[in-house]
Design an enzyme around this catalytic site. Structure first.
Site, short mmCIF file in Angstrom:
data_model
loop_
_atom_site.label_atom_id
_atom_site.label_comp_id
_atom_site.label_asym_id
_atom_site.label_seq_id
_atom_site.Cartn_x
_atom_site.Cartn_y
_atom_site.Cartn_z
N HIS A 18 28.40 -42.40 91.08
CA HIS A 18 28.91 -43.02 92.20
C HIS A 18 27.51 -42.95 93.15
O HIS A 18 27.41 -44.15 93.60
CB HIS A 18 30.21 -42.13 92.87
CG HIS A 18 31.27 -42.17 92.27
ND1 HIS A 18 32.31 -41.50 92.61
CD2 HIS A 18 31.67 -42.68 91.17
CE1 HIS A 18 33.48 -41.75 91.68
NE2 HIS A 18 32.86 -42.24 90.80
N ASP A 63 48.40 -37.80 85.11
CA ASP A 63 47.69 -37.53 83.86
C ASP A 63 48.85 -36.66 83.11
O ASP A 63 48.87 -36.61 81.70
CB ASP A 63 46.66 -36.51 83.93
CG ASP A 63 45.28 -37.48 84.46
OD1 ASP A 63 45.54 -38.61 84.59
OD2 ASP A 63 44.38 -37.02 85.15
N ASP A 107 32.96 -36.23 84.03
CA ASP A 107 34.08 -37.34 84.53
C ASP A 107 33.66 -38.71 84.03
O ASP A 107 32.85 -39.43 84.45
CB ASP A 107 34.07 -37.30 85.88
CG ASP A 107 35.25 -38.31 86.43
OD1 ASP A 107 35.79 -38.89 85.56
OD2 ASP A 107 35.34 -38.72 87.74
N ASP A 152 30.74 -33.76 89.50
CA ASP A 152 31.21 -34.96 88.38
C ASP A 152 29.83 -35.21 87.68
O ASP A 152 28.84 -36.08 88.22
CB ASP A 152 31.84 -35.98 88.79
CG ASP A 152 33.25 -35.52 89.19
OD1 ASP A 152 33.73 -34.58 88.92
OD2 ASP A 152 34.11 -36.69 89.57
N GLU A 165 35.18 -36.58 97.25
CA GLU A 165 34.47 -37.13 96.37
C GLU A 165 34.14 -38.60 96.85
O GLU A 165 35.05 -39.65 96.63
CB GLU A 165 35.02 -37.28 94.84
CG GLU A 165 34.41 -37.98 93.82
CD GLU A 165 35.05 -38.10 92.48
OE1 GLU A 165 35.97 -37.24 92.27
OE2 GLU A 165 34.97 -39.06 91.72
N ASP A 169 31.24 -49.22 87.74
CA ASP A 169 31.40 -47.97 87.32
C ASP A 169 31.38 -47.56 85.85
O ASP A 169 32.46 -47.79 85.31
CB ASP A 169 32.73 -47.55 88.25
CG ASP A 169 32.71 -46.00 88.14
OD1 ASP A 169 31.86 -45.01 87.90
OD2 ASP A 169 33.97 -45.50 88.44
N GLU A 207 29.41 -37.30 92.39
CA GLU A 207 29.60 -37.82 90.89
C GLU A 207 28.16 -38.68 90.68
O GLU A 207 27.72 -39.50 91.26
CB GLU A 207 30.84 -38.74 90.89
CG GLU A 207 30.59 -39.41 89.44
CD GLU A 207 32.04 -39.94 88.95
OE1 GLU A 207 32.96 -39.30 89.25
OE2 GLU A 207 31.98 -40.73 88.41
N MET A 244 40.03 -28.21 88.39
CA MET A 244 40.17 -28.85 89.68
C MET A 244 41.59 -29.50 89.44
O MET A 244 41.76 -30.02 88.25
CB MET A 244 39.30 -29.54 90.49
CG MET A 244 38.90 -30.90 89.53
SD MET A 244 39.86 -32.30 90.08
CE MET A 244 38.90 -33.68 89.59
N ASP A 252 30.47 -44.33 83.96
CA ASP A 252 31.09 -43.35 83.31
C ASP A 252 30.73 -43.09 81.96
O ASP A 252 31.46 -42.61 81.14
CB ASP A 252 32.59 -43.29 83.50
CG ASP A 252 33.00 -43.10 85.02
OD1 ASP A 252 32.19 -42.70 86.01
OD2 ASP A 252 34.31 -43.23 85.28
N LYS A 285 32.40 -42.57 97.00
CA LYS A 285 32.18 -43.49 96.11
C LYS A 285 31.70 -44.87 96.82
O LYS A 285 32.53 -45.08 98.00
CB LYS A 285 33.09 -43.71 95.15
CG LYS A 285 32.83 -44.85 93.92
CD LYS A 285 33.94 -44.90 92.99
CE LYS A 285 33.39 -45.98 91.94
NZ LYS A 285 34.60 -46.19 90.91
N HIS A 332 44.67 -35.30 87.36
CA HIS A 332 45.60 -35.93 88.33
C HIS A 332 47.01 -35.62 87.86
O HIS A 332 47.32 -35.57 86.63
CB HIS A 332 45.51 -37.38 88.37
CG HIS A 332 44.02 -37.99 88.30
ND1 HIS A 332 43.29 -37.92 87.52
CD2 HIS A 332 43.30 -38.41 89.56
CE1 HIS A 332 42.09 -38.52 87.94
NE2 HIS A 332 42.10 -38.79 89.30
#
Lengths: 378, 378, 378, 378
Positions: free
Chosen positions: C215, C52, C282, C240, C176, C250, C212, C83, C252, C178, C49
């Site tokens: 998700h 980030d 991810d 993802d 993406e 979520d 993902e 990406m 992850d 979710k 991002h």
């Protein structure tokens, strides 16, 4: 004196709107301001974690000053303390658990922190102390033998029960179950697991449960049934009211914001059972609200409870409801099934199944009346 | 004598493949054929509902003939009876419940039918009797006060416990929880609720639980943790093994067909705990199978259990695993947290939280070793 | 050059372990350190991002310095950028949505922020730009007409598509989906909704999806089927990978930490389909890990993918598998059903249903082979 | 002429109350009796599967006699046919799928059966034909490549679209998605997946969707949002109304029996959007009802829809609601975000985030008004 013992956690009206993906959207709130505002809005009391009031790392003098100021606010407003509890989940030291951390030093620190927090609760006049073991669990199930974890959990509650007794505090405990989040799987995931756990304690009589709408609902369980089992066992010491959709992250929405029928059934059950403990809104305003919305949220929780309690009384006052309940044989369920009958008698009665299958139970009509009362069209 | 006490219900290998949307895809199976085939495949025993063997409405003479023929098959094959149970869900008379039907006559008939079925179980040598209360629940929560329902449930189990004692049967009970389906919400929805319920019975020692993978998993609960609590309480009398995805209709897939890691954790827990009861596959072949696929299914269940049991032993034999468990402090969880320490000591130790936060718990490495052992690449 | 295009988000290995109930457990990580470490461990690239890398509020000079230093690290290590994406969820301004905020000024600011972030992505050489609309949703469904929200969503993507075209960037988009969290309900909740949405855009060809694992799995949907539909549509632009249990927050988790069979089916599908985009983890280390555990986590993700890819190839090489697939008629599904036949012919063939019902589909045997290959016992 | 186009499936009021664990509790109903009773209760029409009216295996003469008698009943009562559909799930031949069975002969038989059933629908005057692919899926994901399955699904719908065109029928199609049950995972699991699928067809304009409350809700998706996406796309051709709890078996409860707020949002959306298709109650009476309860159920569905439609109009008439919607900027979402602005303008506006974060969105107050209107206390 408010008609209902509505309470709010300091952390609920003080919730800053931070979530896993975003920064806070609201400023921190001074606990004294919360007390004043809640009194103004008609709440009966507040509840708190140790750290909601006294920041971790405060000196003894700071702590005493903060507590004195807070007590003064309680006294001036007449607000009570519905329950107190320990924050055993926020500090990174508890990342693997508190009472069930694999690290014995953490377990001991957790018990010590709980003792200090119990002292604070006693000082503030809390007669109920809640244990929510949010970090007691695993993501990697291989890392903890669940039998060991339950043994440590039991040990911690027993040690703290002794502590309360030794100090002479007039205080009972309530265990708050939750199935998951923030851990992958949490020990004592439901009201049922907690009720059983209590039956294994050294002081089972001083310990009850604190069911939360959101927590049982996350697992898709009937909240009415869970609370019913707790009441049946004489163990409903406290209750957390909010709103939640099944199978989601812990939402803690305004009471009544989700599943109005289940909320109605809950309120009716509590009122009929004569539950007299706090009606605690463990919830918070949507994150897209600013400070004003927090109080809209708080008022909404109380208004919906009152409206549902009135509806419950009205519902039971309707002749059509009494007829429908009779057609559903609802009250017949309160009658014992067997009255000294011999096995032979009962075995013989099992022959009648085909005949017994003919009747209907009038559940569609009864439930539709409920829906129409709920909608205010009947 | 088989190494593992694998059992299959007559209704599992005899499942005809009917579902709510479709007609049967397989022919009925003669119970004696099931016994013979299961013996050939290496199972230890079978289990049954009364009606799996004796069709409802059979005359006494027919019943005796059927039972005698079935006992002969058991004797000739050496198969045991892992458990017996009553069908209290199939007949339309039970549409509102059996022990908790609002109709008292139905409750009495249900108790009478259970007595007859207990007699059958005793005659077949079953030392365990299971109660799955699939119809004990509601779609319309208003129709039953959950406290009344639990009281009637307790009454029924107490009456039947007296019956077993009076008859001098060497038989224990196991309660099988389930959260929903076929009812909207079922009473005693989880292992926890059942364990608590048992603690309220007149004969708590004779009653344990029969957890089922699919049932706890439907509610998204950790099966390892639920079985762990049952073992911790000394109440794991029986277990139902199958496969299920969370949040779905009751699937009863082949054991190991879903969530291999949880299946591994379960098998490892059972083996380490020295569980000696039946390993009961309460599952059935996919509906798109014909008769041949049923036996593929049965063999698959047993093979996967054996493979996982071997993997569990291998896993614990690896030095890298022992190191990882030590780095995770897993065994330290078995040590008591407090050893006569004063509250002051414990409170003082709570000061150390910041320091205690530094360490990691090695859960990623430990869990990855597990995954690699499970995959057979380590 | 790594065999697989494994990528990690800067936010994944840099995840500090904060959750809704607890403070961070790990220190922030310098993105350059992440680049170096990931290169050392064998990753192909990173993703990011805007924030980030470049903290919100950085001056232009700071931004340029940070980007230059980061580019140098990419060049020195040879890592690619799988990406880039925009953080449109962290800032409190996005609390009601970004492209679908009810406040038009917020929507415009979100589009502007995305343009800047696209510039950054282009500068770093990203040929794919992801849109995860985490804040595009509601808790109170009354507050947004979903048709308006979708119209605004479409407008934003169209405007940004024009922007990319006008700038001459060689860049495609991936949406993406979710279902929920951090909003109560998120627009474009699944791969299906996103695929349909793309078909309504002005530049449908430049836009694909980024499914993902976590998700789709939160909603209990088959990830294999969702990815399959994206591949079938030629729209799998990115993926993802992680681990998640159904019906939960979520999570992850590390790829492969949950549901190994579904992970296997996914890897097999990707490999057979010749998917050549990034394999993006991810995910993040469990919160009870410290900095060391982060790299255990990263290695575990890659090792499990490799192991599953090898198993997929091995599985398909087995004669028993080919026989089982044939018995299941799996390849027959690739044949067209109708070949210019008249309606009369087809209607007549429907008479044969009873006969067609006899066969089985060998799914138990086939799936059991898969389980045994997965366990490495076959 | 009824105000609302309420329809009921013959299979809904004719549902015999069989479930996976129990025998039927109600007698079969003569379709003509259903027509007469529904007309009496104020329904607009009925819907049907081929086999609801004409039992599988009927001779041509029997078929014609049954159809003639049924048409006479429709004419005498004035009831319409809201939609017709094919039973492609009940016969055991469809156990592996219909249009996506691995067996090509089954796929051809399914297409042929659908053609015959389309003829029946045309004969009865149905202008809408529904496809619910309940068997199009897998339990063992390895058994079907999802890309092949979607290709076969598309082929079947294309062939049938051609058939309708060739026959000159005035008929459109609607695809009804469902995530699972009776299959482990069903293809086209949600409204989104179906909308995308439609975009790939040869005749996309003649095909829309038939969303069902229960089906989207099983996966925990917002039904309002799913229907909203269908309306936005101009694809809401039909709708199935009922009640369902998230994460459970397919319950098909009375409309409004679960989640009254979502039901209100749905009705308000349909009414505001000017949806004019059938309002189809695809639901059935609780199994513990006998024949009388079926009509309580049917009346309840219609009464609740009417009550919610009135409430929706009343809600929107309240000045407090209009103020709350304005404070939430709800209508501002209908305004385009960008109006020919340059990228520079938009980038510059992104600087304003901190300022834009201050406001609240009044969602608590707005949602609470909705709750109070729903409860009839405002």
């Amino acid at each position: 004196m408010p008609e209902y013992r509505f309470t709010f956690g300091l952390w609920t009206v003080g919730n800053p709107g931070r979530d896993p993906f975003g920064a806070p959207t609201r400023e921190p709130v001074d606990p004294v301001d919360s007390v004043n505002k809640l009194a103004e809005l008609g709440a009966w009391g507040i509840s708190l974690h140790d750290e909601d009031l006294v920041p971790w790392g405060s000196s003894a003098a700071e702590r005493d000053r903060i507590v004195a100021r807070f007590k003064a606010a309680l006294e001036s407003t007449g607000l009570g303390v519905g329950m107190a509890t320990t924050n055993l989940f926020g500090h990174p030291a508890f990342k693997d658990g508190a009472f069930t951390s694999n690290d014995r030093r953490v377990r001991r620190a957790a018990i010590g922190k709980a003792m200090r927090s119990i002292d604070l609760g006693a000082e503030l006049g809390a007669s109920l102390y809640v244990f929510w073991g949010g970090r007691e669990g695993t993501e990697a199930g291989i890392a903890k033998d669940p039998r060991d974890a339950l043994e440590r959990y039991r040990e911690a509650i027993d040690v703290l029960g002794d502590y309360v007794a030794d100090q002479g505090y007039d205080m009972r405990f309530a265990i708050e179950p939750k199935p998951n989040e923030p851990r992958g799987d949490i020990f004592l995931p439901t009201v049922g697991h907690a009720l059983h756990f209590i039956s294994t304690l050294q002081r089972p009589d001083m310990v009850g449960v604190n069911p939360e709408v959101a927590h049982e609902t996350m697992a898709g369980l009937s909240f009415q049934h869970g609370v019913g089992q707790a009441l049946w066992a004489g163990k409903l010491f406290h209750i957390d009211l909010n709103g939640q959709r099944i199978g989601r992250y812990d939402q803690d929405f305004r009471f009544g914001a989700e599943d109005l029928k289940e909320a109605f059934l809950l309120v009716r059950l509590l009122e009929r059972a004569g539950y007299e403990g706090p009606l605690h809104f463990d919830a918070h305003a949507y994150r897209n609200e600013n400070a004003d919305g927090v109080w809209d949220f708080a008022v909404g929780c109380m208004n919906t409870y009152r409206a549902l309690a009135e509806k419950a009384a009205y519902f039971d006052s309707l002749p059509a409801v009494q007829e429908a309940l009779a057609a559903a044989s609802t009250n017949e369920l309160a009658m014992s099934s067997v009255d000294g009958d011999s096995p032979e008698t009962l075995k013989a009665e099992s022959e009648a199944l085909d005949e017994l299958a003919a009747r209907g139970y009038f559940n569609e009509a009864l439930d539709q009346i409920l829906v129409e009362v709920l909608l205010g069209v009947r």
